[in-house]
Design an enzyme around this catalytic site. Structure first.
Site, mmCIF file in Angstrom:
data_model
loop_
_atom_site.group_PDB
_atom_site.id
_atom_site.type_symbol
_atom_site.label_atom_id
_atom_site.label_comp_id
_atom_site.label_asym_id
_atom_site.label_seq_id
_atom_site.Cartn_x
_atom_site.Cartn_y
_atom_site.Cartn_z
ATOM 1 C CB CYS A 93 -0.711 2.538 4.208
ATOM 2 S SG CYS A 93 -2.252 1.962 3.233
ATOM 3 C CG ASP A 94 3.070 1.477 4.659
ATOM 4 O OD1 ASP A 94 2.616 1.774 5.632
ATOM 5 O OD2 ASP A 94 2.879 0.343 4.134
ATOM 6 C CB CYS A 150 -0.869 -0.073 1.272
ATOM 7 S SG CYS A 150 -1.987 1.499 1.273
#
Ligand code: NAP
Length: 330
Positions: A149-150, A146
């Site tokens: 997200c990261d 992701c």
């Protein structure tokens, strides 16, 4: 919210498992049909509620949004729209499902038991993993599925995206906001991604491509990724590619484990439905969205099948209105 007594004390007309575009569209239609649906918005292996759209950034191809819309915002709006007509939500995973019984019986992670006459399965799919040495150990410490997200954690670093589809292109493009360089590693010599996504990636100066290669091993130092061993898919030779992050974008696996011993699946594990309807083999059980679809897998196609599932469930309920014979709670 978890399942309170007002939910566990009765037999519902329709329960929907999954809160991506398919589940939420099914909820909207079922709620407008006065079926008072319950949506169980589980996290599936620690993933997000709201499905994969919550992991994307701009969604440019959902009709009605000429300037695009952020994936999480689209999901929040769909959720609110279904709620407005009476949908209620339980934020928990289903851990056990007896779907052939009447009523159908679902058990959530907290032990709550939910009974329903009809069930709509909209459990989606989860990111596929490479299954190579180092991947599991360094998951969350440089290996991710992701970028949204990261990606932030890879400021001025070199990261690698593996895959040749739209997701890989989207992830690579997004990661260039943070990373100093993004290398896309693809196992073939041409991309699977749509032309527009390919062109965007080719035009981006920060994106490089390694063709005909796959990741054979993820290596780390001090608990974070430092090097990838690549294997040439033509010659079989291995080379090192120093990198601090690895983002997987190699497709998905349908979330069917709860049902795969009861419902028919295709070779790739996707639930089979009696097309063009969303009926499964089990009366009163319907399936929609990515858990049934390895071909299109778009938010808009998932939403379309969610609508069909709610209409199918509504018709099925109308034909089976008598109270369930073994229904202990009436
Ligand atoms: P996908 O289209 O199935 O692509 C998966 C990619 O991973 C393929 O290039 C595949 O290689 C590669 N791959 C699979 N297993 C691999 C392995 N073990 N090792 C190395 N490479 C592997 O999946 P996706 O990109 O997630 O897209 C899924 C659907 O969502 C598509 O319909 C796509 O159009 C859609 N989508 C749309 C958007 C958008 O429009 N904004 C964004 C994301 C996704 P091969 O090509 O050799 O098979």
């Amino acid at each position: 919210m978890s399942a309170d007594q007002s939910i566990t004390d009765k037999v519902h007309d329709v329960v929907i498992i999954g809160s991506g575009p398919a589940g939420l569209t099914a909820a909207l239609y079922a709620a407008r049909g006065t079926l008072e649906p319950i949506v169980i918005e589980g996290t599936v292996d620690g993933g997000p509620t709201g499905g994969q759209l919550t992991l994307t950034t701009d969604v440019e191809n959902f009709p009605g949004f000429p300037d695009g819309i952020m994936g999480p915002k689209l999901i929040m709006d769909m959720r609110a729209q279904a709620e407005r007509f009476g949908t209620r939500y339980i934020t928990e995973d289903v851990v056990e499902a007896h779907i052939a019984s009447n009523p159908k019986r679902l058990t959530t992670a907290s032990g709550a038991e939910i009974l329903t006459r009809s069930l709509i399965i909209a459990t989606g799919a989860k990111p596929r993993r490479l299954d190579v040495p180092g991947e599991e150990e360094l998951w969350g410490s440089g290996v991710s599925a992701c970028a949204t997200c990261d990606g932030f954690f890879f400021k001025d670093k070199h990261v690698v995206v593996i895959g040749g589809g739209d997701s890989a292109m989207e992830e690579a493009d997004f990661l260039t906001k943070f990373a100093s360089k993004v290398t896309v590693v693809h196992r073939r010599g041409e991309l699977r991604a749509s032309k527009i996504m390919q062109e965007r990636a080719f035009k981006n100066d920060k994106i490089e491509f390694v063709w005909n290669a796959t990741v054979a091993e993820v290596q780390g130092e001090g608990g974070s990724v430092s090097n990838l061993v690549l294997r040439d898919t033509v010659s079989g030779h291995t080379t090192d590619l120093p990198a601090e992050g690895l983002f997987l974008a190699i497709g998905h696996i349908p979330n069917t484990w709860l049902f795969s011993n009861v419902l028919r699946t295709d070779d790739e594990g996707y639930l089979l439905v009696d097309e063009p309807s969303t009926r499964t083999d089990v009366p009163g059980v319907f399936a929609c969205g990515d858990v049934t679809d390895h071909t299109y897998r778009q938010a808009v196609t998932a939403a379309g099948t969610g609508c069909k599932a709610a209409l199918d469930a509504e018709r099925w309920l109308a034909e089976h209105t008598a109270a369930a014979p073994d229904d202990p709670r009436g």
